[in-house]
Design a protein around this motif. Sequence first.
Motif, PDB file in Angstrom:
ATOM      1  N   ALA A   2     -31.916 -98.713  84.728  1.00  0.00           N
ATOM      2  CA  ALA A   2     -30.841 -97.902  85.320  1.00  0.00           C
ATOM      3  C   ALA A   2     -31.396 -96.534  85.719  1.00  0.00           C
ATOM      4  N   TRP A   3     -31.425 -96.251  87.011  1.00  0.00           N
ATOM      5  CA  TRP A   3     -31.955 -94.972  87.483  1.00  0.00           C
ATOM      6  C   TRP A   3     -30.879 -93.902  87.405  1.00  0.00           C
ATOM      7  N   ASN A   4     -31.300 -92.667  87.100  1.00  0.00           N
ATOM      8  CA  ASN A   4     -30.372 -91.549  87.008  1.00  0.00           C
ATOM      9  C   ASN A   4     -30.806 -90.491  88.035  1.00  0.00           C
ATOM     10  N   GLN A   7     -31.483 -86.886  86.731  1.00  0.00           N
ATOM     11  CA  GLN A   7     -32.713 -86.709  85.952  1.00  0.00           C
ATOM     12  C   GLN A   7     -33.928 -86.741  86.889  1.00  0.00           C
ATOM     13  N   TYR A   8     -33.928 -87.698  87.838  1.00  0.00           N
ATOM     14  CA  TYR A   8     -35.067 -87.836  88.743  1.00  0.00           C
ATOM     15  C   TYR A   8     -35.236 -86.572  89.590  1.00  0.00           C
ATOM     16  N   LEU A   9     -34.112 -86.006  90.055  1.00  0.00           N
ATOM     17  CA  LEU A   9     -34.189 -84.878  90.989  1.00  0.00           C
ATOM     18  C   LEU A   9     -34.384 -83.528  90.303  1.00  0.00           C
ATOM     19  N   LEU A  37     -38.986 -98.171 101.713  1.00  0.00           N
ATOM     20  CA  LEU A  37     -38.812 -99.105 100.586  1.00  0.00           C
ATOM     21  C   LEU A  37     -38.778 -98.348  99.260  1.00  0.00           C
ATOM     22  N   GLY A  38     -37.719 -98.587  98.473  1.00  0.00           N
ATOM     23  CA  GLY A  38     -37.532 -97.826  97.234  1.00  0.00           C
ATOM     24  C   GLY A  38     -37.152 -96.399  97.586  1.00  0.00           C
ATOM     25  N   CYS A  39     -36.159 -96.285  98.486  1.00  0.00           N
ATOM     26  CA  CYS A  39     -35.825 -94.971  99.073  1.00  0.00           C
ATOM     27  C   CYS A  39     -35.157 -94.031  98.084  1.00  0.00           C
ATOM     28  N   GLY A  40     -34.652 -94.558  96.960  1.00  0.00           N
ATOM     29  CA  GLY A  40     -34.032 -93.691  95.951  1.00  0.00           C
ATOM     30  C   GLY A  40     -32.863 -92.912  96.518  1.00  0.00           C
ATOM     31  N   THR A  41     -32.867 -91.599  96.282  1.00  0.00           N
ATOM     32  CA  THR A  41     -31.744 -90.757  96.717  1.00  0.00           C
ATOM     33  C   THR A  41     -31.826 -90.392  98.201  1.00  0.00           C
ATOM     34  N   ASN A  43     -33.706 -88.566 100.131  1.00  0.00           N
ATOM     35  CA  ASN A  43     -34.094 -87.280 100.729  1.00  0.00           C
ATOM     36  C   ASN A  43     -35.326 -87.428 101.620  1.00  0.00           C
ATOM     37  N   ILE A  44     -36.208 -88.384 101.264  1.00  0.00           N
ATOM     38  CA  ILE A  44     -37.391 -88.593 102.105  1.00  0.00           C
ATOM     39  C   ILE A  44     -37.029 -89.461 103.318  1.00  0.00           C
ATOM     40  N   THR A  45     -36.106 -90.386 103.134  1.00  0.00           N
ATOM     41  CA  THR A  45     -35.649 -91.209 104.266  1.00  0.00           C
ATOM     42  C   THR A  45     -35.094 -90.303 105.376  1.00  0.00           C
ATOM     43  N   VAL A  60     -34.106 -98.942 101.665  1.00  0.00           N
ATOM     44  CA  VAL A  60     -33.856-100.115 100.815  1.00  0.00           C
ATOM     45  C   VAL A  60     -34.102 -99.705  99.370  1.00  0.00           C
ATOM     46  N   ASP A  61     -33.179-100.033  98.486  1.00  0.00           N
ATOM     47  CA  ASP A  61     -33.379 -99.696  97.077  1.00  0.00           C
ATOM     48  C   ASP A  61     -32.558-100.653  96.215  1.00  0.00           C
ATOM     49  N   GLY A  62     -33.020-100.852  94.984  1.00  0.00           N
ATOM     50  CA  GLY A  62     -32.324-101.758  94.062  1.00  0.00           C
ATOM     51  C   GLY A  62     -31.356-101.048  93.143  1.00  0.00           C
ATOM     52  N   SER A  63     -31.207 -99.739  93.297  1.00  0.00           N
ATOM     53  CA  SER A  63     -30.315 -98.997  92.390  1.00  0.00           C
ATOM     54  C   SER A  63     -29.091 -98.508  93.140  1.00  0.00           C
ATOM     55  N   SER A  83     -33.328-105.998  96.111  1.00  0.00           N
ATOM     56  CA  SER A  83     -34.596-105.950  95.385  1.00  0.00           C
ATOM     57  C   SER A  83     -35.753-106.016  96.379  1.00  0.00           C
ATOM     58  N   LEU A  84     -36.740-105.194  96.153  1.00  0.00           N
ATOM     59  CA  LEU A  84     -37.918-105.225  97.029  1.00  0.00           C
ATOM     60  C   LEU A  84     -38.716-106.514  96.842  1.00  0.00           C
ATOM     61  N   ALA A  85     -38.497-107.172  95.718  1.00  0.00           N
ATOM     62  CA  ALA A  85     -39.240-108.413  95.446  1.00  0.00           C
ATOM     63  C   ALA A  85     -38.864-109.498  96.447  1.00  0.00           C
ATOM     64  N   SER A  98     -43.266 -96.122 101.923  1.00  0.00           N
ATOM     65  CA  SER A  98     -42.789 -96.235 100.536  1.00  0.00           C
ATOM     66  C   SER A  98     -43.438 -95.141  99.687  1.00  0.00           C
ATOM     67  N   ASN A  99     -42.611 -94.297  99.116  1.00  0.00           N
ATOM     68  CA  ASN A  99     -43.113 -93.202  98.284  1.00  0.00           C
ATOM     69  C   ASN A  99     -42.690 -93.412  96.836  1.00  0.00           C
ATOM     70  N   ALA A 100     -43.673 -93.524  95.963  1.00  0.00           N
ATOM     71  CA  ALA A 100     -43.418 -93.576  94.512  1.00  0.00           C
ATOM     72  C   ALA A 100     -42.474 -94.707  94.130  1.00  0.00           C
ATOM     73  N   ALA A 101     -42.690 -95.878  94.712  1.00  0.00           N
ATOM     74  CA  ALA A 101     -41.805 -97.006  94.389  1.00  0.00           C
ATOM     75  C   ALA A 101     -42.561 -98.315  94.140  1.00  0.00           C
TER      76      ALA A 101
HETATM   77  C1  LIG Z   1     -39.443 -92.980  91.592  1.00  0.00           C
HETATM   78  S1  LIG Z   1     -38.097 -93.467  92.614  1.00  0.00           S
HETATM   79  C2  LIG Z   1     -38.681 -92.930  94.222  1.00  0.00           C
HETATM   80  C3  LIG Z   1     -37.553 -92.703  95.195  1.00  0.00           C
HETATM   81  C4  LIG Z   1     -37.970 -92.154  96.567  1.00  0.00           C
HETATM   82  N1  LIG Z   1     -38.858 -93.039  97.272  1.00  0.00           N
HETATM   83  C5  LIG Z   1     -38.592 -90.794  96.399  1.00  0.00           C
HETATM   84  O1  LIG Z   1     -39.810 -90.678  96.573  1.00  0.00           O
HETATM   85  O2  LIG Z   1     -37.855 -89.847  96.093  1.00  0.00           O
HETATM   86  C6  LIG Z   1     -38.370 -95.233  92.681  1.00  0.00           C
HETATM   87  C7  LIG Z   1     -37.250 -95.981  93.378  1.00  0.00           C
HETATM   88  O3  LIG Z   1     -37.694 -97.322  93.549  1.00  0.00           O
HETATM   89  C8  LIG Z   1     -36.597 -98.181  93.306  1.00  0.00           C
HETATM   90  N2  LIG Z   1     -37.121 -99.487  92.873  1.00  0.00           N
HETATM   91  C9  LIG Z   1     -38.002 -99.724  91.880  1.00  0.00           C
HETATM   92  N3  LIG Z   1     -38.244-101.045  91.782  1.00  0.00           N
HETATM   93  C10 LIG Z   1     -37.478-101.639  92.721  1.00  0.00           C
HETATM   94  C11 LIG Z   1     -37.295-102.996  93.122  1.00  0.00           C
HETATM   95  N4  LIG Z   1     -37.959-104.004  92.530  1.00  0.00           N
HETATM   96  N5  LIG Z   1     -36.420-103.248  94.121  1.00  0.00           N
HETATM   97  C12 LIG Z   1     -35.765-102.241  94.746  1.00  0.00           C
HETATM   98  N6  LIG Z   1     -35.917-100.931  94.419  1.00  0.00           N
HETATM   99  C13 LIG Z   1     -36.760-100.643  93.421  1.00  0.00           C
HETATM  100  C14 LIG Z   1     -35.782 -97.509  92.225  1.00  0.00           C
HETATM  101  O4  LIG Z   1     -34.449 -97.934  92.230  1.00  0.00           O
HETATM  102  C15 LIG Z   1     -35.953 -96.033  92.578  1.00  0.00           C
HETATM  103  O5  LIG Z   1     -34.887 -95.552  93.360  1.00  0.00           O
END
Ligand SMILES: C[S@@+](CC[C@H](N)C(=O)[O-])C[C@H]1O[C@@H](n2cnc3c(N)ncnc32)[C@H](O)[C@@H]1O
Length: 255
Positions: A2-4, A7-9, A37-41, A43-45, A60-63, A83-85, A98-101
């Motif tokens: 569960a992403w928060n 906390q992340y920001l 991919l894994g765009c999170g909140t 801000n980078i998108t 695209v994000d799973g949260s 899910s990115l999978a 994709s940044n940090a995902a």
């Molecule tokens: C560390 S955050 C990075 C968010 C954004 N890219 C950034 O740089 O601010 C990682 C993100 O990847 C997503 N993520 C991780 N594994 C994933 C998966 N298997 N499928 C979809 N999203 C995933 C999480 O939900 C989270 O929002």
Amino acid sequence: MAWNPQQYLKFAQPRLRPALDLIARIGTTRAQVVYDLGCGTGNITRLLAERWPDARITGVDGSAAMLAQAAQPPSPIQWVLESLASWQPETPADVIFSNAALHWLPQHRTLFPALAAMLAPGGILAVQMPRNFLAPSHTAIHDTVHAGPWRSQLEALITPPPVSEPQVYYSVLQEQAAALDIWETEYLHVLTGKDAVKEWTKGTWLKRFLECLAEPERSAFEAEYAQRVAVAYPPLANGQTLFPFRRLFILMQKR
Ligand SMILES: C[S@@+](CC[C@H](N)C(=O)[O-])C[C@H]1O[C@@H](n2cnc3c(N)ncnc32)[C@H](O)[C@@H]1O
């Protein structure tokens, strides 16, 4: 996990810098179809949307929690909960960013060529992942796991580093690449606040360990980890904490 978003920001600025460095290296590529991919909140998108104002941009994000934050304020960006999978683009992509995902996904030897195959000819794969899994910020998690009554509950979460040596990415991508640039940068993040490194990892890698525990073990684990990590990264006299952080960058242009 569960992403928060809050906390992340907490450390939005130092987390943003590597993404800016990656975007700056992409060059003058024209793009109509861009995925984050894994765009999170998001801000980078939004920066990608500024960079390619005429493109169809999809995050695209799973949260659901992260995407709920991404969707505010409204914008033409499409937000996809998936899910990115299992994700596949609707059409071949001009840019897959994709940044940090992607370090949250396994099997990079097959994942990265599969992502490259989703690009249109001339398309760009641009990825940044942390590669600091053997740094004290992470090994202190393992040490805390082994030192407490929670050991049997948490031990299975200790896995080998998810990001491979840079050469691995070169070898699995070069066949599809017209150009391939791979590099590492170690940032010296300057963090503010109490228990800064613990607060940083609490937004990411520490989370799943905490999530497996109920109180009072959860707080005890967090406090013990905070102590260990404060020894490895002691706060300076001015209250700031220096956090060296190595990151891997991959920039590929498809043939
Ligand atoms: C560390 S955050 C990075 C968010 C954004 N890219 C950034 O740089 O601010 C990682 C993100 O990847 C997503 N993520 C991780 N594994 C994933 C998966 N298997 N499928 C979809 N999203 C995933 C999480 O939900 C989270 O929002």
